[in-house]
Design a protein around this motif. Structure first.
Motif, PDB file in Angstrom:
ATOM      1  N   ILE A 169      22.718  30.488  38.073  1.00  0.00           N
ATOM      2  CA  ILE A 169      23.810  31.116  37.338  1.00  0.00           C
ATOM      3  C   ILE A 169      25.140  30.783  38.015  1.00  0.00           C
ATOM      4  N   GLY A 170      26.204  31.241  37.432  1.00  0.00           N
ATOM      5  CA  GLY A 170      27.520  31.034  38.033  1.00  0.00           C
ATOM      6  C   GLY A 170      28.368  30.036  37.262  1.00  0.00           C
ATOM      7  N   HIS A 215      31.479  31.762  36.177  1.00  0.00           N
ATOM      8  CA  HIS A 215      32.089  32.628  37.177  1.00  0.00           C
ATOM      9  C   HIS A 215      33.600  32.461  37.138  1.00  0.00           C
ATOM     10  N   GLU A 222      36.286  39.775  40.294  1.00  0.00           N
ATOM     11  CA  GLU A 222      36.510  40.734  41.373  1.00  0.00           C
ATOM     12  C   GLU A 222      37.738  40.371  42.203  1.00  0.00           C
ATOM     13  N   LYS A 223      37.977  39.066  42.364  1.00  0.00           N
ATOM     14  CA  LYS A 223      39.178  38.637  43.090  1.00  0.00           C
ATOM     15  C   LYS A 223      40.436  38.923  42.274  1.00  0.00           C
ATOM     16  N   HIS A 224      40.363  38.654  40.984  1.00  0.00           N
ATOM     17  CA  HIS A 224      41.493  38.956  40.104  1.00  0.00           C
ATOM     18  C   HIS A 224      41.849  40.430  40.190  1.00  0.00           C
ATOM     19  N   LEU A 242      27.218  38.387  33.444  1.00  0.00           N
ATOM     20  CA  LEU A 242      26.338  38.026  34.543  1.00  0.00           C
ATOM     21  C   LEU A 242      27.111  37.323  35.653  1.00  0.00           C
ATOM     22  N   ASP A 243      27.980  36.392  35.254  1.00  0.00           N
ATOM     23  CA  ASP A 243      28.698  35.591  36.243  1.00  0.00           C
ATOM     24  C   ASP A 243      30.038  36.210  36.637  1.00  0.00           C
ATOM     25  N   ARG A 244      30.562  37.019  35.772  1.00  0.00           N
ATOM     26  CA  ARG A 244      31.867  37.680  35.987  1.00  0.00           C
ATOM     27  C   ARG A 244      32.984  36.703  36.326  1.00  0.00           C
ATOM     28  N   ILE A 297      24.870  32.166  45.046  1.00  0.00           N
ATOM     29  CA  ILE A 297      24.353  32.457  43.704  1.00  0.00           C
ATOM     30  C   ILE A 297      25.393  32.202  42.611  1.00  0.00           C
ATOM     31  N   LEU A 298      26.650  32.565  42.840  1.00  0.00           N
ATOM     32  CA  LEU A 298      27.652  32.357  41.799  1.00  0.00           C
ATOM     33  C   LEU A 298      28.450  31.072  42.031  1.00  0.00           C
ATOM     34  N   LEU A 340      35.672  36.257  48.435  1.00  0.00           N
ATOM     35  CA  LEU A 340      36.180  37.628  48.374  1.00  0.00           C
ATOM     36  C   LEU A 340      36.675  38.146  49.720  1.00  0.00           C
TER      37      LEU A 340
END
Lengths: 374, 190
Positions: free
Chosen positions: A44-45, A48, A52-54, A372-374, B136-137, B147
């Motif tokens: 996955i990814g 992405h 979360e960083k945003h 899933l990847d956000r 994973i991402l 992060l």
């Protein structure tokens, strides 16, 4: 003839990232032995986008449009969860009208999301017609959203402390009219697909997810209920006034095969649409008076601290872990995505199945890659 | 259903020297556990008859660096929930920012596998004993841990430009509108 002649050769098969039945950019690495899948490794990814960083770089209300873009087929439910988590952190209450409107929109969106899920699932299995029926109905819901807040898919609707727009005049009548004509469509869908022999044969005995497995992998939402567990946050941990509504939690029955099959998960979604119709009716009936911007702060400022808020989206429990250090921006936002946990169980349930059944399984766990990847 | 102080008491009876801090009067009460004991504590919480924490709701990494109220550190946060008794608790492990390492809880809840991979990918936290600690991402050959608060975005990845910031800076210098992307705004300030 030697028996070896029949033995398949092991082959690595890459399914995706661009594949119509992987519902977005999911890549599955299959180790196949003939038609049998020996091992599945999800990669996955691909979608992405550093949500979360945003989130750490914009203020609290600024995060809401980003949450919309996670699960882009159920945006109302995403921002709903975020607003709840921030309000929990701030200790902010909202008025009754806002609560009711949020439930109204979340449930309409739940129907729209399930329609998409069911429609595309039917198409994965090889039936094209239900897809068109589902999308026809979904359009009507999107029209209602567009009428309310101007957007069809990404709404920025649930604000911290309120909602962006009150419903327009005549919305209640239009919504009722939609429900009136939508209810027979569910029955039609049952006839067309749910109890269709080919569909049942194709889905009722594959992708068995046992209750134990579902719990240790923290599978939630319709996927968990498909395994026979009666667990819905709207009932178990009510928020926004869900406790005052009258509705059922449908669970899988194992009618045509072992409990927790693809068919059970699909079935739960269809029955959930019926419950959402009930919820919307009740919300439309009560709809208290009030100003939807009454509690919206001029500047959202959360005190130092942290909160974990979770809510029931069409795909399961969506959790937001928000850390504030007292500044204008969140210090950290972590999203627990229901699709993430659901997909992590796929390698277990797909082991030893046929390649064609993998398609049925991906559709039945209903993952949206954006979340899933956000 | 047990309240957080009661859960803390049970834990203190069993692991007195391994609980370094606890905070009960906050929105979500939390207990800080010394890092080497986390697996033990988690499996105790899961298997204890009166607690039965059967669900790991969320596992997050948090990087504290340069915060005006908090000392620098990396935290791993475990949100636990018991579907049987409907109570919850938050466990935390505090690690140094250099080479953070903590035992895995994969053996307690299977879902920890993917959550820990994500924390590794995003924060560079090493989970000892993890069965499959890969990114994973991000792509496998990505450099850095996005992060982390002091993360610097690479300019290219396999020859492809990643950060368009330079180009925006150029545009800004030429007097063009570049929008309000916070990343760009920060770089322009710097």
């Amino acid at each position: 003839m030697q028996i070896e002649a029949y033995a398949g050769e092991e082959m690595i098969l890459n399914m995706g990232p661009q594949h119509p039945s992987t519902h977005g950019v999911l890549r599955l690495e299959l180790e196949t032995d003939g038609e049998i899948v020996r091992k599945v490794t999800p990669h996955i990814g691909y979608l992405h986008r550093c949500f979360e960083k945003h989130a750490e770089n914009v203020d609290y209300p600024g995060v809401i449009p980003y949450t919309d873009r996670m699960d882009y087929v159920a945006s109302m439910n995403n921002s709903f969860g975020y607003a709840l988590a921030v309000e929990k952190l701030m200790g902010l209450g909202v008025n009754e009208r806002v609560k009711t409107l949020r439930i109204l929109m979340a449930e309409l969106n739940r129907i729209a999301s399930h329609l998409l899920s069911i429609g595309t699932y039917a198409m994965d299995i090889g039936s094209f017609t239900p897809f068109l029926h589902c999308f026809r109905e979904r359009e009507k819901i999107l029209d209602l959203f567009e009428w309310t807040c101007g957007a069809r898919l990404l709404y920025n609707y649930n604000w911290v402390g309120g909602v962006s727009h009150d419903i327009p005049e005549g919305f209640v009548e239009k919504a009722r009219e939609f429900l009136r004509q939508f209810e027979p469509v569910i029955a039609e869908m049952d006839e067309l697909l749910t109890y269709n022999k080919i569909f049942v044969e194709r889905t009722a005995r594959v992708g068995i997810l046992s209750e134990e497995l579902a719990l240790t992998y923290n599978v939630t939402g319709p996927n968990l209920r498909g395994s026979g567990v009666k667990w819905d946050l709207r009932k178990e941990e009510p928020y926004s006034g869900y406790e005052s509504y009258d509705f059922d939690v449908p669970v899988g029955l194992g009618k045509y095969g072992p409990l927790g099959s693809c068919w059970d998960r699909y079935y739960v979604r269809v029955r959930e649409m019926e419950q959402s119709v009930q919820l919307i009716r009740q919300a439309l009936d009560r709809l208290p008076e009030g100003d939807v911007h009454e509690k919206v702060p001029k500047k959202v400022k959360a005190p130092k601290g942290e909160a974990y808020g979770r809510s029931e989206t069409p795909r399961g429990e969506l959790g937001y872990y928000i850390v504030s250090d007292g500044g204008p921006n969140p210090y950290r936002v972590k999203v627990k995505s229901p699709c993430f946990t659901a997909l992590s169980v796929l390698p277990i349930i797909a082991k030893g199945e046929m390649v064609a059944d993998i398609i049925a399984m991906i559709g039945s766990i209903d993952v949206v890659m954006g979340e899933l990847d956000r | 259903m047990k309240q957080a102080p009661e859960i803390l008491r049970i834990l203190q009876d069993k692991f007195a020297d391994k609980i370094t801090k606890s905070e009960m009067a906050v929105v979500d009460p939390f207990i800080v556990v010394s890092s080497h004991a986390i697996t033990e504590v988690c499996s105790f919480l899961k298997n204890h008859e009166g607690l039965a924490f059967d669900t790991l709701m969320c596992l997050s990494g948090v990087d504290y660096k340069g915060s005006k109220n908090e000392p620098d550190r990396i935290e791993v946060v475990y949100h636990l929930f018991s579907m049987k008794f409907r109570h919850k608790i938050v466990l935390k492990v505090q690690l140094a920012r250099e080479n953070p390492s903590v035992p895995t809880v994969e053996s307690v809840w299977a879902i920890a596998n993917w959550h820990e991979r994500e924390a590794y990918d995003m924060f560079g936290i090493h989970f000892e004993g993890h069965s499959d600690l890969r990114r994973i991402l991000c792509p496998d050959d990505w450099i850095g841990y996005p992060l982390r608060k002091d993360y610097v975005q690479p300019e290219t990845y396999r020859g492809m430009p990643v950060a368009p910031a330079k180009q925006f800076v150029q545009m800004a210098m030429e007097g063009q509108e570049v929008g309000t992307d916070p990343f760009v705004a920060d770089r322009l300030k710097g």
